[in-house]
Motif scaffolding. Structure first.
Motif, short mmCIF file in Angstrom:
data_model
loop_
_atom_site.label_atom_id
_atom_site.label_comp_id
_atom_site.label_asym_id
_atom_site.label_seq_id
_atom_site.Cartn_x
_atom_site.Cartn_y
_atom_site.Cartn_z
N GLY A 10 0.90 -1.51 -0.23
CA GLY A 10 -0.29 -0.37 -0.20
C GLY A 10 0.88 1.61 -0.22
O GLY A 10 -0.07 2.19 0.24
N LYS A 11 2.24 0.53 -0.21
CA LYS A 11 3.12 2.78 -0.31
C LYS A 11 2.85 3.37 -1.31
O LYS A 11 2.72 4.17 -1.12
CB LYS A 11 4.19 1.68 -0.02
N THR A 12 2.17 3.33 -2.17
CA THR A 12 2.03 3.97 -3.38
C THR A 12 0.60 4.56 -3.45
O THR A 12 0.98 5.54 -3.74
CB THR A 12 2.61 2.96 -4.87
N THR A 13 0.15 3.57 -2.67
CA THR A 13 -1.62 4.32 -2.51
C THR A 13 -1.45 5.80 -1.64
O THR A 13 -2.25 6.29 -1.58
CB THR A 13 -2.16 2.71 -2.03
N LEU A 14 -0.59 5.53 -0.62
CA LEU A 14 0.14 5.97 0.19
C LEU A 14 -0.04 7.16 -0.01
O LEU A 14 -0.54 8.70 0.08
CB LEU A 14 0.66 5.37 2.15
N LEU A 15 1.07 7.52 -0.92
CA LEU A 15 1.42 8.32 -1.54
C LEU A 15 0.49 9.27 -2.42
O LEU A 15 0.43 10.59 -2.50
CB LEU A 15 2.85 8.04 -2.80
N ARG A 16 -0.37 8.12 -3.11
CA ARG A 16 -0.96 8.73 -4.18
C ARG A 16 -2.48 9.63 -3.39
O ARG A 16 -3.03 10.33 -3.76
CB ARG A 16 -1.58 7.51 -5.35
N THR A 17 -1.83 8.97 -1.99
CA THR A 17 -3.98 9.55 -1.20
C THR A 17 -3.02 10.62 -1.20
O THR A 17 -3.65 11.89 -1.41
CB THR A 17 -3.81 8.75 -0.28
N ILE A 18 -1.84 10.79 -0.28
CA ILE A 18 -1.55 11.95 -0.57
C ILE A 18 -1.04 13.43 -1.26
O ILE A 18 -2.36 14.50 -0.95
CB ILE A 18 0.43 12.08 0.51
N SER A 19 -0.74 12.85 -2.39
CA SER A 19 -1.18 13.94 -3.19
C SER A 19 -2.06 14.17 -4.38
O SER A 19 -2.36 14.77 -5.18
CB SER A 19 0.10 13.43 -4.46
N GLY A 20 -3.38 13.48 -3.64
CA GLY A 20 -4.57 14.21 -4.19
C GLY A 20 -5.28 12.89 -5.65
O GLY A 20 -6.46 13.28 -6.20
N LEU A 21 -4.20 12.15 -6.35
CA LEU A 21 -5.07 11.16 -7.02
C LEU A 21 -5.55 9.71 -6.96
O LEU A 21 -6.45 9.62 -7.20
CB LEU A 21 -3.36 10.75 -8.50
N ASN A 22 -5.63 10.01 -5.40
CA ASN A 22 -6.42 8.87 -5.01
C ASN A 22 -7.70 9.73 -3.54
O ASN A 22 -6.82 10.32 -3.67
CB ASN A 22 -5.80 7.46 -4.29
N LYS A 23 -8.71 9.45 -4.24
CA LYS A 23 -9.41 9.01 -2.90
C LYS A 23 -9.66 8.87 -1.82
O LYS A 23 -9.18 7.37 -1.67
CB LYS A 23 -10.66 9.51 -3.25
N ALA A 24 -9.74 9.48 -0.18
CA ALA A 24 -9.38 9.05 1.22
C ALA A 24 -10.74 8.72 0.94
O ALA A 24 -11.90 9.46 0.82
CB ALA A 24 -8.76 9.71 2.09
N ARG A 25 -11.19 7.42 2.08
CA ARG A 25 -12.42 7.27 2.49
C ARG A 25 -12.53 7.87 3.58
O ARG A 25 -14.10 8.42 4.05
CB ARG A 25 -12.62 5.94 2.30
N HIS A 26 -11.64 7.49 4.76
CA HIS A 26 -11.70 8.10 5.90
C HIS A 26 -10.18 7.64 6.45
O HIS A 26 -9.18 8.15 5.19
CB HIS A 26 -12.40 6.70 7.42
N GLY A 27 -10.00 9.72 7.30
CA GLY A 27 -8.43 9.75 7.80
C GLY A 27 -8.53 10.59 7.29
O GLY A 27 -9.53 11.76 6.69
N LEU A 28 -7.67 11.51 7.69
CA LEU A 28 -7.33 13.18 7.75
C LEU A 28 -5.79 13.04 7.24
O LEU A 28 -4.70 11.92 7.47
CB LEU A 28 -7.22 13.88 9.53
N ILE A 29 -5.73 14.32 6.20
CA ILE A 29 -4.15 13.95 5.58
C ILE A 29 -3.84 15.72 6.06
O ILE A 29 -4.60 16.68 5.30
CB ILE A 29 -3.99 14.01 4.42
N ILE A 30 -2.96 16.24 7.38
CA ILE A 30 -2.43 17.72 7.21
C ILE A 30 -1.10 17.95 7.49
O ILE A 30 -0.34 17.90 7.58
CB ILE A 30 -2.65 17.99 8.84
N PHE A 31 -0.95 19.04 6.11
CA PHE A 31 0.41 19.41 5.74
C PHE A 31 -0.03 20.73 6.19
O PHE A 31 -0.62 21.70 5.68
CB PHE A 31 0.38 19.66 4.51
N GLU A 32 1.18 21.44 7.00
CA GLU A 32 1.58 22.35 7.42
C GLU A 32 0.34 23.22 7.75
O GLU A 32 -0.07 24.61 7.82
CB GLU A 32 1.63 23.83 6.45
N ASP A 33 -0.66 22.81 9.18
CA ASP A 33 -1.33 23.02 9.69
C ASP A 33 -2.57 23.65 9.19
O ASP A 33 -4.34 23.91 9.51
CB ASP A 33 -1.18 23.96 10.19
#
Ligand code: ATP
Ligand code: MG
Lengths: 311, 235
Positions: free
Chosen positions: B39-62
């Motif tokens: 799931g490593k690639t999926t994690l990066l793709r979710t952070i950069s917005g290529l994949n949609k997260a169903r649950h959870g949060l991504i916080i960048f610089e607050d």
């Protein structure tokens, strides 16, 4: 394949010229004239397809509307031709862009098939509205610079043909410059080849889609306007023009802009020669025969790439 | 700088990420290792917005950047060099770099010069090859171009997916040396790697992913000494 078909095509031109002489020349010039129009319509298909993988079945209606608006402005309201041309193109372009925002953009997470079906619905709607506004009788639009035939090597060529060639060359050049020389155009080219990588450098798929629809609508409208004095304009001409443009796009390779031009010109010439040789009722059959043969034997078209063809 | 909280991402009904929680400190190199399909690639793709997260949060610089489209993410300062390089093969090296700063296309020409000179200084080979079609570069050169293109957006955080893939050990060494230099100049890096040894040796912190979950996390040095990591990923 490319060289093979180029050879066959050249041979056909030479044979036509040597057997038919000046009549043959006349066929070829008028074939290139309608071929230019198919090329513009085909480019509209290809621009939208390569950006969004959508086949816009309303593409032909943009041309129909261009012609009909030109009729209203130039023939009815007496607006000078250049101004009428610009006004008609702008209105159709706004319509194309508006349709993208209101109907295509909201479906960006749906399947491509859904969007294609919506474009079919849109084409039916546009035809109905056009019939309601302009009625069903064909209308005549004056040529841009008169109808006095130009004599050339014994053939009589209509002056409007040269307007068609000039506009087509200009449109092709502008489209080429946009996609190859501007950063936004290059971004769209990149996005067509690799959507994920393009998104990661910041190219917005949503903006690309809007730009593609805008360009396609403008190309379609211009095509419909410049051919109207030669053919005629009516609410119903968009369907056949759209199908021919689609056949030309498939022939050249859907998604390839040079392919659209080549496919359009070849289709126009073949069709015109066929109309001269065979009973004229078979003319339209040529386009669809080519469409079917290409789809069966060479689905990526003359200049297309395999990955651009839908599985 | 980056916090990922209980992130879950799905492909249809298949869950690729299960409550993934990680942190990337400012100025650090943080690595994620794990087997194929973890799931490593999926994690990066979710952070950069290529994949949609169903649950959870991504916080960048607050800021909450969960499910922000990729073109906005790159503007905020996260640049992603994807797995398998994904250079634009029909375009030249220079055009690839030019597109790398697409998100900053309204910035002035002088800045463009600075950016491209910076990349050419980091990867001198790209300057030599600037007119060559990217598709005709060697694997190592393409990887450098992929990183160079990602740097063109002036990121604060660089996401890197398996830069070592398919490359000779010598080339891998040189790329990692370059990454370390960029890190010394202040760039934060989130590095996904199969090559656990070189990744943990280069990084400050590390996480081990297994079937969509974070199995272990901690100082890279400690992970290098961890018995389980040694047995499965370094052995
Ligand atoms: N587009 C997709 N559609 C369906 N499932 C997918 C898709 N992409 C990845 N997966 C699945 O999601 C899981 C995680 O894949 P991912 O690519 O994130 O793994 P990875 O850790 O990057 O693996 P690798 O080291 O091989 O690159 C795998 O089970 C994979 O099969
Ligand atoms: Mg991967």
């Amino acid at each position: 394949m490319i060289y093979g078909s180029a050879t066959v095509f050249t041979l056909l031109l030479v044979v036509t010229l040597s057997i038919k002489g000046s009549t043959g020349l006349q066929w070829i010039v008028s074939g290139l004239t309608v071929g230019s129009i198919y090329a513009l319509v085909a480019m509209g298909f290809s621009v939208i397809y390569s950006s969004t993988r959508v086949i816009n079945f309303a593409q032909g209606e943009f041309s129909m509307l261009g012609g009909m608006l030109m009729y209203t402005f130039a023939s009815k309201a007496g607006v000078p031709v250049p101004l009428a041309f610009i006004l008609s193109v702008i209105i159709v372009t706004l319509l194309g862009a508006g349709f993208e925002r209101l109907a295509v953009h909201p479906l960006r997470y749906s399947s491509v098939i859904t969007v294609i079906i919506v474009t079919i619905g849109f084409s039916i709607f546009l035809r109905a509205v056009a019939k309601w506004i302009w009625g069903s009788d064909p209308v005549k639009i004056a040529s841009f610079s008169g109808d006095k035939p130009i004599r050339f090597l014994g053939a009589a060529l209509v002056p409007q043909s040269f307007w068609v060639f000039g506009f087509t060359a200009l449109a092709v050049l502008l489209v080429f410059l946009f996609f190859n020389r501007t950063i936004v155009g290059k971004g769209m080219t990149a996005a067509a080849a690799n959507p994920d990588a393009a998104s990661l450098v910041g190219i917005s798929t949503s903006t690309s889609s809007l730009i593609a629809w805008t360009i396609a609508a403008a190309l379609g409208a211009a095509a419909g306007i410049i051919i109207a004095p030669i053919k005629f304009a009516a609410y119903s001409v968009g369907t056949m023009l759209g199908l021919k443009g689609f056949a030309a796009a498939i022939l050249g390779g859907l998604g390839s802009a040079p392919g659209a031009v080549v496919g359009g010109l070849i289709l126009g010439v073949l069709e015109t020669i066929a109309a001269g040789v065979f009973p004229s009722g078979y003319k339209d059959a040529v386009a669809f025969l080519i469409l079917i043969l290409v789809l069966l034997a060479w689905p990526q078209g003359l200049l297309g790439r395999r990955q651009d063809v839908m599985a | 700088m980056l916090r990922v909280e209980k992130l879950s991402t799905f492909y249809g009904n298949i869950q690729a990420l299960r409550d993934v929680t990680i942190r990337v400190r400012r100025g650090s190199i943080t690595t994620i290792i794990g087997a194929n399909g973890a799931g490593k690639t999926t994690l990066l793709r979710t952070i950069s917005g290529l994949n949609k997260a169903r649950h959870g949060l991504i916080i960048f610089e607050d800021q909450d950047i969960t499910n922000t489209p990729p073109n906005k993410i790159v503007k905020m300062g996260i640049s992603h060099a994807p797995q398998g390089r994904q250079v634009f093969g029909d375009m030249t090296v220079a055009e690839n770099l030019e597109l790398g700063r697409y998100s900053r296309r309204f910035a002035n020409r002088a800045e463009y010069k600075q950016d491209i000179e910076m990349v050419y200084e980091v990867f001198p080979i790209l300057a030599e090859r600037s007119g060559q079609l990217a598709g005709t570069l060697s694997g190592g050169e393409q990887q450098m171009l992929a990183v160079g293109r990602a740097l063109m957006s002036r990121p604060k955080l660089l996401l890197l997916d398996e830069p070592s893939m398919g490359l000779a050990p010598k080339v891998i060494q040189s790329i990692f040396k370059t990454l370390f230099r960029l890190h010394e100049q202040g760039l934060s890096i989130l590095l996904v790697e199969q090559d656990a040894k070189i990744a943990l040796e280069t990084a400050d912190y590390g996480y081990v992913m297994r079937t969509g979950k974070v199995a272990l996390g901690g100082d890279a040095g400690e992970l290098l000494e961890n018995e389980e990591v040694k047995k499965i990923y370094l052995g």
